[in-house]
Design a protein around this motif. Structure first.
Motif, mmCIF file in Angstrom:
data_model
loop_
_atom_site.group_PDB
_atom_site.id
_atom_site.type_symbol
_atom_site.label_atom_id
_atom_site.label_comp_id
_atom_site.label_asym_id
_atom_site.label_seq_id
_atom_site.Cartn_x
_atom_site.Cartn_y
_atom_site.Cartn_z
ATOM 1 N N ARG A 23 1.225 -1.325 0.061
ATOM 2 C CA ARG A 23 -0.088 0.063 -0.231
ATOM 3 C C ARG A 23 0.773 0.943 -0.200
ATOM 4 N N THR A 25 2.435 5.060 0.614
ATOM 5 C CA THR A 25 1.986 5.881 1.894
ATOM 6 C C THR A 25 2.253 7.206 0.927
ATOM 7 N N SER A 26 3.425 7.287 0.109
ATOM 8 C CA SER A 26 3.634 8.486 -0.301
ATOM 9 C C SER A 26 4.450 8.596 -1.907
ATOM 10 N N SER A 45 8.352 3.934 6.967
ATOM 11 C CA SER A 45 7.333 3.402 6.436
ATOM 12 C C SER A 45 8.609 2.252 5.383
ATOM 13 N N ARG A 96 7.369 5.859 -0.353
ATOM 14 C CA ARG A 96 7.140 5.051 0.451
ATOM 15 C C ARG A 96 5.962 4.380 0.930
ATOM 16 N N PHE A 97 6.251 2.954 1.263
ATOM 17 C CA PHE A 97 4.952 1.710 1.116
ATOM 18 C C PHE A 97 4.983 1.140 2.354
ATOM 19 N N ASP A 98 3.996 0.572 2.577
ATOM 20 C CA ASP A 98 3.634 -0.197 3.575
ATOM 21 C C ASP A 98 3.393 -1.351 3.251
ATOM 22 N N ARG A 111 -0.160 -4.470 9.618
ATOM 23 C CA ARG A 111 1.130 -3.901 8.571
ATOM 24 C C ARG A 111 2.130 -4.600 9.061
ATOM 25 N N GLU A 489 8.433 10.967 8.931
ATOM 26 C CA GLU A 489 7.676 10.655 7.327
ATOM 27 C C GLU A 489 5.865 12.276 7.921
ATOM 28 N N GLU A 490 5.318 11.687 9.058
ATOM 29 C CA GLU A 490 4.468 12.457 9.354
ATOM 30 C C GLU A 490 4.775 13.522 9.529
ATOM 31 N N ARG A 493 5.350 15.248 6.009
ATOM 32 C CA ARG A 493 3.794 15.468 4.680
ATOM 33 C C ARG A 493 2.883 16.692 5.507
#
Length: 545
Positions: A23, A25-26, A45, A96-98, A111, A489-490, A493
């Protein structure tokens, strides 16, 4: 072709991807001009770094790699990455992905948690193919379109990209003929630096003319081959002095110098002290239990026997002194790995431990059972003088403080005509919130030593990390804003969103281009060495203006 650059076993990464749901994420594009940097940031991630063009030095969780156009790198969750130097303008796409797998009972996706990886794990590289590069451009275009349907389309393209990467990893079969020529010459130096190596010999290994090779080597690695060889020899000499009872003459021969007196002169020019003084300091096995303690000890001219080191939390000490410090303690987030650090010290006990007074009582008890502990208390000058008195280095402390005062005087004379009484506020941005950043290192150095004027009344600082809404920042009306953005990351963003906020852009300091981003290192550290670096950064900051 090659293997994927990871910090961690690549077969585990392949297995996780092949058996998981991915998935995104960015996705973002980063461009850095020559001479630029990308601060070390923590990733939660999996992060793919696709370098389309450029050249520089990339550090992935403590490992230094050559950043090159046409290469892909991977950073695992819980690790850090950053670009230390850009030699030729670089363009990167960060994806970025999980990964998710069925939870217990197979009812819901959970996750995948990536384990902390062994820093000794192998590394490699993978070529960024034209097909993957085109996919990355398309992913960025659709991701930034803002449409839910286009985001859905991204998922399909991203699975195609992952397939291509895994297939390339499976088919990779690197041979020595495909090796980068400059890297091949550097690898030869790494294995033969104790020998007499001629420039022509290295140029032949790289398959380049001598002049072109020397220019290209200096451009990529930031120093000449002679300086690089000398650095390797000096580093090995230090290791030999620490680990063996060899005579100085034998150490000189071991690292490639036949004349021990020439070696001694070169050693002193390189490190500022003679080999005999260095040996005397190294016989004292002093451990530091925080970056602040390391900054105190190094100001006295003593390299720690053990110290916390990490590319993000203590990167300066890791890069400059990591090869000289025999025992590396974990600096991964304050207090996280303290039990393993205590175990390391217990297995190889030092003679003395320098420690922060606010260390948890349980840790203090464990440390005191290993060796005598000196706790750092009071203002930073007091800390330096107290440690110097304990170690018999009062003269070194006095000299360091005198040099610092001269540096501060030079900085004030350079900065004062430029700022002319203008006001400053230092802020920190973390997870969407601003806070007033007025820790003792900020107030002591900026508003004390350098004499800057604070936009916020310092006498009202009942809380040195007081949260401030944007409206309160606007009311301060500061002429200059120094801002520390948390590198994860958070926060990154949310920082992008803030920069599009009209209220933020209406701040006087932002309108007048007087906003400066400051890194966590050295600005978070309370030590003599960190403050010296802050003064240097302020002089550089205003010299640019």
């Amino acid at each position: 072709m090659g293997t994927l650059t990871t910090i961690g076993p690549s077969h585990e990464w392949k297995h996780q991807v092949a058996h998981s749901t991915a998935r995104l994420t960015s996705i973002e594009r980063i461009s850095k001009a020559s001479g630029g940097q990308l601060p070390q940031q923590l990733t939660d991630s999996m992060t793919l770094l696709l370098c389309k063009q450029g050249e520089g030095v990339l550090r992935l969780d403590g490992h230094e790699l050559t950043l090159r156009g046409g290469r892909i790198y991977l950073c695992m969750p819980g690790q850090t990455f950053g670009i230390e130097r850009v030699f030729a303008a670089a363009e990167l796409t960060l994806i970025r992905f999980d990964l998710y797998q069925p939870g217990e009972g197979g009812e819901a996706l959970a996750r995948v948690a990536a384990p902390r990886v062994d820093e000794r794990s192998r590394q490699g590289e993978m070529t960024l193919s034209d097909e993957v590069a085109r996919l990355s451009d398309r992913l960025l275009e659709h991701w930034t379109a803002g449409s839910e349907l286009e985001r859905f389309r991204c998922a399909a393209d991203f699975y195609t990209m992952l397939y291509l990467l895994l297939k390339q990893e499976q088919d990779a079969n690197r041979d020595e003929h495909g090796q980068d020529p400059l890297a091949a010459a550097k690898a030869y130096i790494d294995g033969h630096y104790e020998e007499n190596i001629a420039a022509d010999q290295l140029a032949n290994i790289a398959g380049l003319s001598a002049k072109y090779f020397m220019d290209a080597f200096k451009k990529r690695y930031g120093q000449t081959t002679a300086d690089y060889i000398a650095g390797l020899r000096m580093s090995k000499a230090k290791r030999l002095m620490t680990a063996s009872p060899m005579l100085l003459r034998d150490i000189a021969h071991e690292v490639g110098y036949q004349d021990e007196f020439y070696f001694s002169r070169k050693f002193k020019r390189y490190f500022g002290v003679s080999p005999s003084v260095y040996l005397a300091n190294r016989r004292r096995k002093i451990a530091t239990y925080s970056n602040g303690a390391t900054g105190v000890l190094l100001a006295l001219g003593i390299v720690p026997y053990a110290a916390p080191l990490h590319p993000k939390w203590g990167g300066y000490y890791m890069q400059r002194y990591g090869h000289e410090i025999p025992l590396h303690l974990s600096a991964y987030r304050y207090g996280v790995d303290w039990e393993s650090n205590v175990a390391l010290l217990r297995n190889a006990p030092p003679d003395l431990i320098l420690c922060e007074a606010q260390t948890a009582d349980e840790e203090k008890a464990q440390l005191e059972s290993i060796a005598p502990v000196h706790y750092l208390r009071g203002a930073w000058r007091t800390r330096l003088r107290d440690a110097a008195a304990l170690l018999g280095e009062e003269a070194a402390a006095k000299q360091w403080l005198a040099d610092y005062e001269r540096q501060v005087d030079t900085a004030r004379k350079r900065i004062e005509p430029i700022i002319c009484g203008q006001t400053f506020v230092v802020l920190r941005f973390s997870r969407g919130n601003f806070s007033l950043f007025a820790r003792p290192n900020i107030t002591d150095v900026l508003f004390g030593d350098l004499g800057l004027t604070s936009a916020y009344p310092l006498e009202q600082l009942d809380n040195p990390v007081k949260e401030l809404p944007l409206a309160a920042i606007q009311q301060l009306n500061a002429d200059h804003v120094l801002l520390m953005v948390r590198q994860e990351e958070e926060t990154l963003r949310k920082w992008q969103a803030v920069q599009a906020d009209p209220g933020w852009n209406d701040l006087k300091a932002v309108r007048q281009n007087r906003l400066r981003l400051i890194p966590s290192e050295p600005w978070l550290e309370y030590s003599p060495l960190a403050h010296e670096r802050v003064v240097d950064e302020m002089m550089t900051m205003f010299a640019e203006r």
